[in-house]
Design an enzyme around this catalytic site. Sequence first.
Site, PDB file in Angstrom:
ATOM      1  N   ASP A  41      -2.059   6.074  -4.136  1.00  0.00           N
ATOM      2  CA  ASP A  41      -0.942   5.337  -3.555  1.00  0.00           C
ATOM      3  C   ASP A  41      -0.589   4.170  -4.481  1.00  0.00           C
ATOM      4  O   ASP A  41      -1.255   3.963  -5.506  1.00  0.00           O
ATOM      5  CB  ASP A  41      -1.266   4.897  -2.129  1.00  0.00           C
ATOM      6  N   SER A  91       0.824  -1.203   0.000  1.00  0.00           N
ATOM      7  CA  SER A  91       0.000   0.000   0.000  1.00  0.00           C
ATOM      8  C   SER A  91       0.863   1.260   0.000  1.00  0.00           C
ATOM      9  O   SER A  91       1.643   1.480  -0.903  1.00  0.00           O
ATOM     10  CB  SER A  91      -0.968  -0.038   1.187  1.00  0.00           C
ATOM     11  N   ASP A 125      -5.816   2.214  -3.775  1.00  0.00           N
ATOM     12  CA  ASP A 125      -7.027   2.196  -2.942  1.00  0.00           C
ATOM     13  C   ASP A 125      -7.160   3.470  -2.115  1.00  0.00           C
ATOM     14  O   ASP A 125      -8.133   3.640  -1.396  1.00  0.00           O
ATOM     15  CB  ASP A 125      -7.094   0.948  -2.058  1.00  0.00           C
TER      16      ASP A 125
END
Length: 462
Positions: free
Chosen positions: A250, A106, A254
């Site tokens: 990112d 992430s 998400d």
Amino acid sequence: MTLIKSISGIRGTIGGSPNENLTPLDAVKFAAAYGTWLKEYSQKQQLKVVIGRDARISGEMIQNLVVATLVGLGIDVIDLGLSTTPTVEIAVPLEQADGGIILTASHNPKQWNALKLLNERGEFLDAAQGAIILELAEKEDFIFSEVDELGRVTLNNDYIDIHIKEVLKLSLVDAEVIKQAGFKVVVDGVNSTGGIAIPKLLEALGVEVIKLYCEPTGDFPHNPEPLKEHLADICKLVVEEKADFGIVVDPDVDRLAFITDDGEMFGEEYTLVACADYVLSKTKGNTVSNLSSSRALRDITLKHGGHYEAAAVGEVNVVTKMKANNAIIGGEGNGGIIYPESHYGRDSLVGTALFLMLMAEQGGTVRELRDSYPSYFMSKKKIQLTADLDVDGILTAMEEKYKSENVSTIDGVKIDFSENWVHLRKSNTEPIIRIYTEAKSQAEADQLADRIIAEIKEVAGI
């Protein structure tokens, strides 16, 4: 270097020693634990799992290990290659798969990677399921398949395009309306898969795209967390190009943040506020965000006659609360949009389309839109954990200190004062205590955070 095992997956830094970092041995062990759990959970003769990854330098290595491990367990794999977290989430039910794994850390820097685990609905596993997988990984109680029963791998590189088509089908998205608005948008894809997906979506919606860091090399040009201090380049380019706004995602796409036409942050907390404002203006309903998210969503929801609820931090907790509350939109204040008509996962493609619809129908500038919303300011700080820190003891002491206030302990300690709030919690993804505050001015939010940090240090004796 670090390895973090949690119910939501395994996350760590590449290299170093097994069980201390995310090494090939750890990737194989955790993939085997997930596959072993899935075989027991599904009780099906032949299983199918969707795998996709962001553009991290370590991604191909980790993906090869994970795919081979599942094949060794007799599980078929649909390999999406370079993908996004929400793309894998929608692919699982579309492919009638039994689960999915997203290989991404992430917003973490490039030395990190992770395995995010999905169920047959393309949603994150719950706490009980995650705990079983952690236990299986610890015991290494795996039985691999014999040669005639090995799984098979199918490559499918079309799913970002499929994802975009799914977004265009949404009832509140009208590509022609967006095209007629004639938007010009700068996109910062942080040299990951957002640099593929977001420009493709914008072009499908008739938007002029200016690309910044959109080559999926995995060599992040700045810290990939979409915060103001990391985004000077796109803020400058939006103004230079006289763009209508900027889009930042990112590495796994998400989390979604916008840059206003005057080169300032729209505020990642306000991504959800704006998207909810549009959805609620069309359909009356309820919303959910987490305890660390802005009060502004509550205000917008009440304005439209809906009901707002707060969930514990973590996408699975927000989704659970959304289902219980019949929420028509929700998410997290870090720029994560969850729109159930599409799927129960944070999705920057869906968020981008909803925001474009809002701007196309409302007119005006993004700066004017931001100024129209309730004005709250957040401070997001952290304390690095060390082995001798008693986090539970610290949180209990802070709860006791402020027991006369409105205190929630469903996730760490949140203290709601009349004019501001503070939320203290141990991170699920980094060895830190997060300290989030919100107030009517940035100075007040920062001062509250600094005061709480000083009190924590006093309690901890550091």
